[in-house]
Design an enzyme around this catalytic site. Structure first.
Site, PDB file in Angstrom:
ATOM      1  N   CYS A 152       0.951  -1.058   0.003  1.00 10.48           N
ATOM      2  CA  CYS A 152      -0.125   0.230   0.075  1.00 10.48           C
ATOM      3  C   CYS A 152       0.898   1.275  -0.111  1.00 10.48           C
ATOM      4  O   CYS A 152       2.183   1.060   0.486  1.00 10.48           O
ATOM      5  CB  CYS A 152      -0.915  -0.097   1.224  1.00 10.48           C
ATOM      6  SG  CYS A 152      -2.258   0.949   1.141  1.00 10.48           S
ATOM      7  N   CYS A 190      -3.910  -0.746  -2.809  1.00 11.27           N
ATOM      8  CA  CYS A 190      -4.403   0.441  -3.112  1.00 11.27           C
ATOM      9  C   CYS A 190      -3.949   0.792  -4.539  1.00 11.27           C
ATOM     10  O   CYS A 190      -2.835   0.360  -4.749  1.00 11.27           O
ATOM     11  CB  CYS A 190      -4.086   1.685  -2.068  1.00 11.27           C
ATOM     12  SG  CYS A 190      -2.479   1.905  -2.206  1.00 11.27           S
ATOM     13  N   CYS A 200       4.341  -0.367  -8.204  1.00  8.39           N
ATOM     14  CA  CYS A 200       4.647  -1.781  -7.541  1.00  8.39           C
ATOM     15  C   CYS A 200       5.872  -2.146  -8.573  1.00  8.39           C
ATOM     16  O   CYS A 200       5.562  -2.239  -9.649  1.00  8.39           O
ATOM     17  CB  CYS A 200       3.539  -2.760  -7.440  1.00  8.39           C
ATOM     18  SG  CYS A 200       4.229  -4.477  -6.934  1.00  8.39           S
TER      19      CYS A 200
END
Length: 179
Positions: A10, A83, A90
């Site tokens: 997140c 999220c 990422c």
């Protein structure tokens, strides 16, 4: 050898990812390593996340907010983002096999009085719990049974007969192959 990590990401690593980490670790048990991190860690775990988890018997008070870079040298098998910002930021980890994105509202940004904020924390905790317990059930179902539960015959020294239709769509008993 340590098992690979299921990493939950997140942005702030202060609330949603810690809810998911605590729930998933309990659901999977000690044979799995579950961790959480953020792309821009807040530096703390939100007190309402700690309180919401305590209500269901999971203690995350010792968790800390971490940067995802702490896991770049680890064996990360699965990354789950909770999220949208973390999903976009990422990285791909060496050895990563799976990636999932399940977005949840951020209780850390809930407005209103403390009771309203806690209600949002509970709602997101419960949504997270449903998603991650279902994921854990699937992971555990996919695990091979321990050796002491594997069946190797029909008890009379002869292998059991397959009930496969032989069409490739039905599994054969463990150790069997199609001819």
């Amino acid at each position: 050898m340590k098992p690979p990590v299921v990493l939950i990401l997140c942005t702030g690593n202060s609330c949603r990812s810690h809810l998911a980490e605590g729930i998933l670790q309990r659901a999977l048990g000690p044979g799995f390593r579950v961790a959480s991190a953020g792309s821009k860690p807040a530096g703390y775990v939100h007190p309402m996340a700690i309180a919401a988890m305590a209500e269901i018997g999971i203690d995350i008070s010792s968790h800390r907010s971490k940067h995802l870079d702490e896991f770049l040298d680890d064996v990360v098998e699965t990354v789950i983002t909770v999220c949208g910002n973390a999903d976009q930021a990422c990285p791909v980890f060496p050895g990563q096999v799976n990636r999932h994105h399940w977005g949840f509202d951020d209780p850390a940004h809930a407005t209103g009085d403390e009771a309203r904020q806690m209600a949002v924390s509970r709602r997101v905790r419960d949504e997270t719990r449903r998603a991650f317990e279902a994921y854990a059930a699937g992971r555990l179902d996919a695990q091979p049974p321990p050796p002491y539960l594997r069946h190797h015959g029909n008890g009379d020294g002869h292998p059991e007969k397959s009930t496969s239709l032989g069409d490739g769509n039905h599994p054969l008993p463990a150790g069997r192959r199609r001819v």
